[in-house]
Enzyme design. Structure first.
Site, PDB file in Angstrom:
ATOM      1  N   GLU A  81      -1.322   2.559   2.198  1.00  0.00           N
ATOM      2  CA  GLU A  81      -1.473   0.720   1.996  1.00  0.00           C
ATOM      3  C   GLU A  81      -0.298   0.459   1.463  1.00  0.00           C
ATOM      4  O   GLU A  81       0.383   1.090   0.868  1.00  0.00           O
ATOM      5  CB  GLU A  81      -2.733   0.660   1.199  1.00  0.00           C
ATOM      6  CG  GLU A  81      -2.439   1.168  -0.246  1.00  0.00           C
ATOM      7  CD  GLU A  81      -3.898   1.199  -0.951  1.00  0.00           C
ATOM      8  OE1 GLU A  81      -4.419   0.039  -0.844  1.00  0.00           O
ATOM      9  OE2 GLU A  81      -4.488   2.084  -1.355  1.00  0.00           O
ATOM     10  N   LYS A 123       2.358  -1.330  -1.096  1.00  0.00           N
ATOM     11  CA  LYS A 123       2.315  -1.520  -2.514  1.00  0.00           C
ATOM     12  C   LYS A 123       2.696  -2.971  -2.765  1.00  0.00           C
ATOM     13  O   LYS A 123       3.917  -3.230  -2.622  1.00  0.00           O
ATOM     14  CB  LYS A 123       3.567  -0.416  -2.854  1.00  0.00           C
ATOM     15  CG  LYS A 123       3.350  -0.541  -4.537  1.00  0.00           C
ATOM     16  CD  LYS A 123       4.797   0.482  -5.057  1.00  0.00           C
ATOM     17  CE  LYS A 123       4.431   0.671  -6.456  1.00  0.00           C
ATOM     18  NZ  LYS A 123       5.233  -0.800  -7.278  1.00  0.00           N
TER      19      LYS A 123
END
Length: 690
Positions: free
Chosen positions: A125, A127
């Site tokens: 995912e 950051k």
């Protein structure tokens, strides 16, 4: 790109550089996490951390007890209430290449004793570059919100968080206790609009315009307001990515829990994905990197996590980071500009730090004007002089680093590092084996005296509320405070304080009360607050764990015949012992110490450990462990308050023996040491966790 800097050649060189890196990284951590005012770029900071890790890997016997790999974040702000996290909010280890990601998965396999070809599912995912926040829900209702703070203690921002529309006030079907963790952020368009609004308001009132440097700073400043009404007026958002304390975890994998977070009403990154292998994770990284410029918020990399939660539990944590996660950072952004001047700043330890003043340049949408040049060696490596055309880079929205000199061949006088302190005129020299140049004036140097006083009262040290850096500086300038002990004599100066501009009776009495509250200080904060070289908070804690009181630490440090007692402490080497000896060998330091102890009485150190039947005992693992790796077994023992030894002696309390146990098992029999198998050890661990 410049070639990698060679590693130190000797233990002495490595020890000296690790000490310098620990100091620099701690300083910049505080500027970024504590003050929302970073002084170097993410890339420059990451380079320091990588350098530290590389030296520690090459010289593992020199790893410091205050190593940056063991710390996270910075102390909470003064104006917000401080609350301990129910579970620490730690940081992530960083990777910068595909090879780093492969190494990460390899470490996971080795720790879990998995075959080399065993699949390791990962989540991936973006950051987000925001402010970490933990939201505690009880019986479905939001009861508390904390910032990360220093990872152990955060700032209570509950009232402010309730104004953020993305954060549900209640959760339907959530566990009885459930702490959601994520990032408070500000979208790029909203950030630009906020700065325009602030500029317009300043113009209308004729006051100087307050502008935020980047969306991350804007989000942090908006969330940490004293007045929740100000926070409510700011366009803050929230994305969830994990959890802390939970009476029940709603899923058996990271992916399942993230899906549950979506179901509870939280925003989750659209690009979140579960991948079967490294190739899949890297494909997500490439896709996110391509889409980075078009995302509504700033990101600086991709986070990978081991998907299976039972594996996450087994992997646990090392130092400041989980073993089951990695942040894969993006490359830095670059631009060209002109170096206008090089200024010198003097720190609390006397270190002279050169600061580059740059022709303003926009890098990735942010105007930057300064860069830290670190030391004389860095200036020599780059060959920079005022007037040079340089390349600067940034990986985050902060002050960049200079990475290249484009005009070093142009005839121009070399810039010479000053031989005298610009603050007091004392000689400026480098100690043997060190790169950093320091003022030799000690406490006669006003810069050092002020900086040491600022450090003493800082949030990470004595944490005297209301005694900020500006207050200390003005008190010093006006002759009210010259030494730490003078702070505790201010009660006798109450009338003088009342006569100062902008000091009312309430503010004076609040300050004096805050000072009085610190007459029985925490011994770790007290020892750290003295600013002794190489004695960070972790080192201070280790010293006090060994000797019990600050007076006992001083007694050992003052006695040359007892120096070996300090060096014998696990994680503390000759540099710390020498620094303590040097500190107490200086008459003016002893005078400050003795004077201070007439005003305060630090508490004795109390070391809290997880209670189990092996707490305080020495454990040896031998033979082949079949259900866990040796690293995992050691981590379990240390978490239960035990000490793990590599050899059996009369001081050994317990031996855990697997198949193939040999000489250690025989020694255990000779010394009458209790021996158990791996299953019995697992039962001890399970009982302690129950």
């Amino acid at each position: 790109m410049s070639p990698p800097e060679p590693l130190p050649a000797t233990d002495i060189e490595a020890e000296a550089e690790l000490a310098r890196l620990a100091e620099r990284i701690a300083y910049h951590n505080a500027r970024y996490h504590g003050d929302d005012a970073p002084e170097i770029s993410d890339a420059a900071f990451d380079a320091l951390v990588r350098r530290n890790a590389a030296i520690e890997a090459a010289f593992p016997h020199l790893v410091r007890s205050d190593s940056p790999s063991l710390s996270v974040g910075a102390a909470p702000a003064e104006h917000l209430a401080k609350v301990a996290h129910s579970r620490p909010m730690l940081s992530l280890d960083n990777g910068f290449s595909d090879e780093d990601v492969a190494d990460f998965v390899g470490r996971v396999r080795r720790f879990l004793a998995l075959p080399d070809d065993a699949p390791v599912r990962l989540t991936a995912e973006p950051k987000i570059d925001g402010l970490s926040c933990a939201l505690r829900y009880e019986r479905g209702a939001l009861v508390r919100a904390l910032t990360r703070g220093d990872g152990q203690v955060g700032e209570d921002v509950t009232a402010n968080v309730r104004t953020i529309a993305d954060i549900p006030a209640t959760l339907a079907g959530a566990p009885e206790v459930f702490e959601v963790r994520g990032e408070v952020y500000m979208e790029k368009a909203a950030f630009a609009a906020l700065n325009r609004q602030l500029a317009a308001a300043a113009e209308a009132t004729g006051k100087p315009a307050r502008q935020f440097a980047n969306p991350r700073n804007a989000a942090a400043g908006s969330l940490r307001q004293k007045d929740a009404g100000v926070t409510a007026s700011r366009p803050l958002r929230f994305l969830a990515h994990g959890w802390g304390e939970a009476s029940r975890v709603p899923g058996e994998t990271q992916g399942e829990v993230v899906a549950a977070l979506r179901g509870f009403g939280f925003g989750v990154a659209d690009a979140f994905a579960v991948t079967d292998d490294i190739d899949g994770a890297l494909a997500v990284y490439r896709a996110i990197e391509r889409a980075r410029a078009d995302l509504p918020f700033d990101i600086d990399g991709v986070v990978y996590k081991v998907d299976r939660l039972d594996w996450q539990v087994r992997l646990g944590f090392v130092g400041r980071a989980p073993r089951w996660a990695l942040a894969h950072k993006f490359p830095a952004e670059r631009a060209e500009t002109t170096l206008r001047a090089i200024d010198i700043q003097v720190g609390r330890t006397g270190k002279l730090t050169p600061v580059a003043r740059l022709e303003p340049v926009t890098v990735g949408g942010v105007v930057v004007t300064n860069a830290t040049l670190h030391n004389a060696d860095e200036i020599a490596r780059l060959g920079v002089r005022p007037g040079d055309r340089v390349v600067v880079q940034r990986a985050g929205d902060v002050i960049p680093q200079i990475v290249e000199n484009l005009t070093r061949e142009v005839a121009r006088a070399a810039w010479t590092f000053p031989a005298a302190c610009p603050e007091c005129g004392s000689d400026a020299v480098a100690e043997a084996g060190e790169v950093d140049i320091r003022c030799t004036g000690g406490l006669i140097c006003p810069a050092q005296r002020v900086e040491r006083l600022r450090h003493f009262v800082s949030r990470a040290a004595m944490d005297i509320e209301g005694m900020g850096g500006v207050t200390i500086e003005t008190f010093f300038r006006d002759g009210l405070v010259h030494s730490p002990a003078d702070i505790f004599r201010l009660h006798a100066q109450r009338d003088v304080l009342l006569g100062r501009e902008r000091w009312a009776e309430t503010s004076v009495d609040n300050l004096l009360a805050a000072i009085e509250a610190k007459r029985r200080p925490d011994p770790v904060r007290f020892l750290f607050g003295l600013g002794i070289r190489h004695v960070g908070k972790v080192t201070a804690r280790d010293l006090l764990k060994a000797f019990g009181t600050v007076e006992a630490v001083a007694a050992v440090a003052r006695d040359p015949d007892r120096r070996g007692e300090i060096e014998a402490i696990d994680g503390i080497g000759p540099s710390v012992a020498q620094a303590l000896s040097d500190f107490f060998a200086e008459p003016h330091n002893v005078a400050v110490w003795d004077d201070l102890l007439t005003q305060v009485k630090p508490n004795a150190f109390v070391h809290a450990v997880a209670q189990s039947e092996v707490t305080g005992k020495t454990v040896v693992f031998t033979g082949t462990l079949e259900t866990l790796s040796r690293d995992e077994a050691k981590a379990q023992a240390e978490a239960l308050g035990a000490r793990v030894s590599g050899s059996v002696s009369a001081k050994t309390d317990l031996v855990v023996a697997g198949p193939g146990a040999g000489s250690k098992l025989k020694k255990a029999a000779e010394f009458g040491v209790q021996v158990i198998d791996e299953a019995a050890w697992a039962a001890i661990v399970a009982a302690a966790r129950a």
